[in-house]
Enzyme design. Sequence first.
Site, short mmCIF file in Angstrom:
data_model
loop_
_atom_site.label_atom_id
_atom_site.label_comp_id
_atom_site.label_asym_id
_atom_site.label_seq_id
_atom_site.Cartn_x
_atom_site.Cartn_y
_atom_site.Cartn_z
N HIS A 49 30.02 42.03 42.89
CA HIS A 49 30.90 41.03 43.58
C HIS A 49 30.53 39.58 43.76
CE1 HIS A 49 32.71 39.29 47.26
NE2 HIS A 49 33.70 39.56 46.58
N HIS B 108 34.53 30.85 43.79
CA HIS B 108 35.50 31.41 44.59
C HIS B 108 36.59 30.99 45.46
CE1 HIS B 108 36.85 33.73 48.19
NE2 HIS B 108 36.84 34.98 47.37
N GLU C 235 39.10 37.12 38.05
CA GLU C 235 40.17 36.59 38.79
C GLU C 235 40.58 35.02 38.65
OE1 GLU C 235 41.93 36.20 43.57
OE2 GLU C 235 40.09 37.38 43.16
#
Length: 320
Positions: A12, A54, A144
């Site tokens: 992650h 992020h 993503e």
Amino acid sequence: MTAKKKFTVIAHRGASGYLPEHTLEVVAMAHGMGVDYIEQDVVLTYDYALIVLHDLYLDAVSDVAVRFPGRSRQDGRYYAIDFTLEEIRTLHVHERVKPDGQPEFPGRFPHRETLFRIPTLTEEITLIQGLNQSSGRNVGIYIEPKSPAWHTAQGRDIVKQVIAELAYFGYCGRSDKAILQSFDTHYLEHARHQLETDLKLVQLIGENSWGESDSDFDFLRTAKGLNSIASLVDGIGPWLPQLVQLRTGGNLDSTGLAGLAHQLGLFVHGYTLRADQLPGEIVNMASAVDLLINRVGIDGVFTDHPDQVLRAKSPGSNLG
């Protein structure tokens, strides 16, 4: 532990329990640990460069406020899309901090150390593919495109750019080791139908209160909701509390969401398992991994501490 099944370990934001997230150093560390995939969150700069970050903004993980005072928007945030890649390359990256400047995870890498930089997506994929060649392994990309609706409002199609970048590096279809994930069902449909990608797609599932997208996550956690996306995506990525519930007597067990997904042929990758953020009912990472595999029945997990998950699922613990 008695199960013997494939369990996918996804780093992650890299091995982010040990070094600042999304830096090239944390990616190399995760690769060396032997993970299956490394996750990338991607946003756009002013000059259309894809960078691995992020948040839409830079201030939680860098010294942007010091280097570019007065460049924030009205909400006080310094958005990556307002800066050129050349400007972003001057920033120093540190451990994630809260708005008060204190570290989000106090026991991790010292947050005052600024040894790191924000990489481009090109740089990160180049590093992973280079390490794949030199190590003989095949670590995958799990990407993503952040807040695609927000990027659209800024006049950018970030999903289209990400898919084009992946294709440049040879990631085009389901047989390639790359997965595209999003909280926004509309943009997964855009990827599959308008952009005609054959990559594996994952519907991330959050809480409606988070405001991640217009997708109805309460609906998506039902059998009817999952059925509505079963022909679109290959898997789902739920928040771990949506997969695990506390039963009477203090026992943890499955919510049934994983089982519903499996009935429709969807794999389940939960997020995010952290050694320094375990619920009180779970004593250690080995217990957490045992719960997720043998009682909840998910197929993989995003984790900040991939080495600990890999040890817990090693042959000695009967988890392959």
